[in-house]
Write an enzyme that holds these catalytic residues in place. Structure first.
Site, PDB file in Angstrom:
ATOM      1  N   HIS A  91      -5.054  -4.545   1.367  1.00 50.80           N
ATOM      2  CA  HIS A  91      -4.263  -3.381   1.780  1.00 50.80           C
ATOM      3  C   HIS A  91      -3.648  -2.638   0.599  1.00 50.80           C
ATOM      4  O   HIS A  91      -2.748  -1.823   0.792  1.00 50.80           O
ATOM      5  CB  HIS A  91      -3.162  -3.791   2.752  1.00 50.80           C
ATOM      6  CG  HIS A  91      -3.695  -4.283   4.064  1.00 50.80           C
ATOM      7  ND1 HIS A  91      -2.889  -4.719   5.075  1.00 50.80           N
ATOM      8  CD2 HIS A  91      -4.959  -4.402   4.538  1.00 50.80           C
ATOM      9  CE1 HIS A  91      -3.627  -5.094   6.111  1.00 50.80           C
ATOM     10  NE2 HIS A  91      -4.883  -4.913   5.796  1.00 50.80           N
ATOM     11  N   ILE A  98      -0.304   1.603  -1.070  1.00 48.84           N
ATOM     12  CA  ILE A  98      -0.147   0.438  -0.199  1.00 48.84           C
ATOM     13  C   ILE A  98      -0.286   0.880   1.256  1.00 48.84           C
ATOM     14  O   ILE A  98       0.416   1.783   1.705  1.00 48.84           O
ATOM     15  CB  ILE A  98       1.243  -0.205  -0.403  1.00 48.84           C
ATOM     16  CG1 ILE A  98       1.463  -0.553  -1.874  1.00 48.84           C
ATOM     17  CG2 ILE A  98       1.413  -1.424   0.495  1.00 48.84           C
ATOM     18  CD1 ILE A  98       2.906  -0.865  -2.229  1.00 48.84           C
ATOM     19  N   CYS A  99      -1.163   0.227   1.972  1.00 44.39           N
ATOM     20  CA  CYS A  99      -1.335   0.490   3.398  1.00 44.39           C
ATOM     21  C   CYS A  99      -0.459  -0.514   4.161  1.00 44.39           C
ATOM     22  O   CYS A  99      -0.860  -1.647   4.407  1.00 44.39           O
ATOM     23  CB  CYS A  99      -2.817   0.347   3.786  1.00 44.39           C
ATOM     24  SG  CYS A  99      -3.132   0.651   5.526  1.00 44.39           S
ATOM     25  N   LEU A 100       0.763  -0.096   4.454  1.00 38.42           N
ATOM     26  CA  LEU A 100       1.735  -0.941   5.148  1.00 38.42           C
ATOM     27  C   LEU A 100       2.517  -0.049   6.104  1.00 38.42           C
ATOM     28  O   LEU A 100       3.172   0.909   5.671  1.00 38.42           O
ATOM     29  CB  LEU A 100       2.665  -1.611   4.130  1.00 38.42           C
ATOM     30  CG  LEU A 100       3.721  -2.558   4.674  1.00 38.42           C
ATOM     31  CD1 LEU A 100       3.098  -3.764   5.375  1.00 38.42           C
ATOM     32  CD2 LEU A 100       4.645  -3.032   3.555  1.00 38.42           C
TER      33      LEU A 100
END
EC number: 2.3.2.23
Length: 161
Positions: A91, A98-100
């Site tokens: 991620h 950041i893929c959050l």
């Protein structure tokens, strides 16, 4: 930097300043485990050393996270990204994005810099493999000219790592 980062150059609102001063004071008294704020004179842009948790793939590895606060923080999420090279993680893109979900759609004004950091460390700690996202090359190619990760329409479909 492009116009997409222009909001970070505007002065913080009084609410944002007060909130960040409070968070910084709390951080200095009780920093989250695995994180160290690198002191500077810019309240709107924090640089944080992140150390991987014991017993994880990232144990004792240190990365630099930058957290930039929008003018109307905490009503709007901060922008957080790793300075390359960031951790190899499904991620985290090679440009540090950041893929959050809590950094975007699931942000709440009740969250703090500490809670964001703990979520990032938890995401790192739960990773079963050190690898880039499957669409890393395409995504990074499309993020030219310093495009903000907030301009991305993220698709949060994998909550296992």
């Amino acid at each position: 930097m492009t116009s997409s980062s222009a909001p970070s150059r505007k002065a913080l609102s009084k609410i944002a300043c007060n909130r960040l001063q409070k968070e910084l004071t709390e951080w200095q008294v009780n920093p989250p485990t695995g994180f160290r704020h690198k002191v500077n004179d810019n309240l709107q842009k924090w640089t944080i050393d992140v150390t991987g948790a014991p017993g994880t793939l990232y144990e004792n590895e240190t990365y630099q996270l930058q957290v930039e606060f929008p003018v109307n923080y905490p009503m709007e999420a901060p922008q957080a990204f790793f300075f390359p090279p960031g951790p190899l993680h499904p991620h985290i893109y090679s440009n540090g994005h950041i893929c959050l979900d809590i950094l975007y759609d699931s942000w709440s004004p009740a969250m703090t810099v500490s809670s964001v950091c703990i979520s990032i460390l938890s995401m790192l700690s739960s990773s079963p493999a050190k690898e880039r996202p499957a669409d890393n090359d395409r995504y990074v190619k499309n993020c030219k000219n310093g495009r903000s990760p907030k301009e991305t329409r993220w698709w949060f479909h994998d909550d296992k790592v």
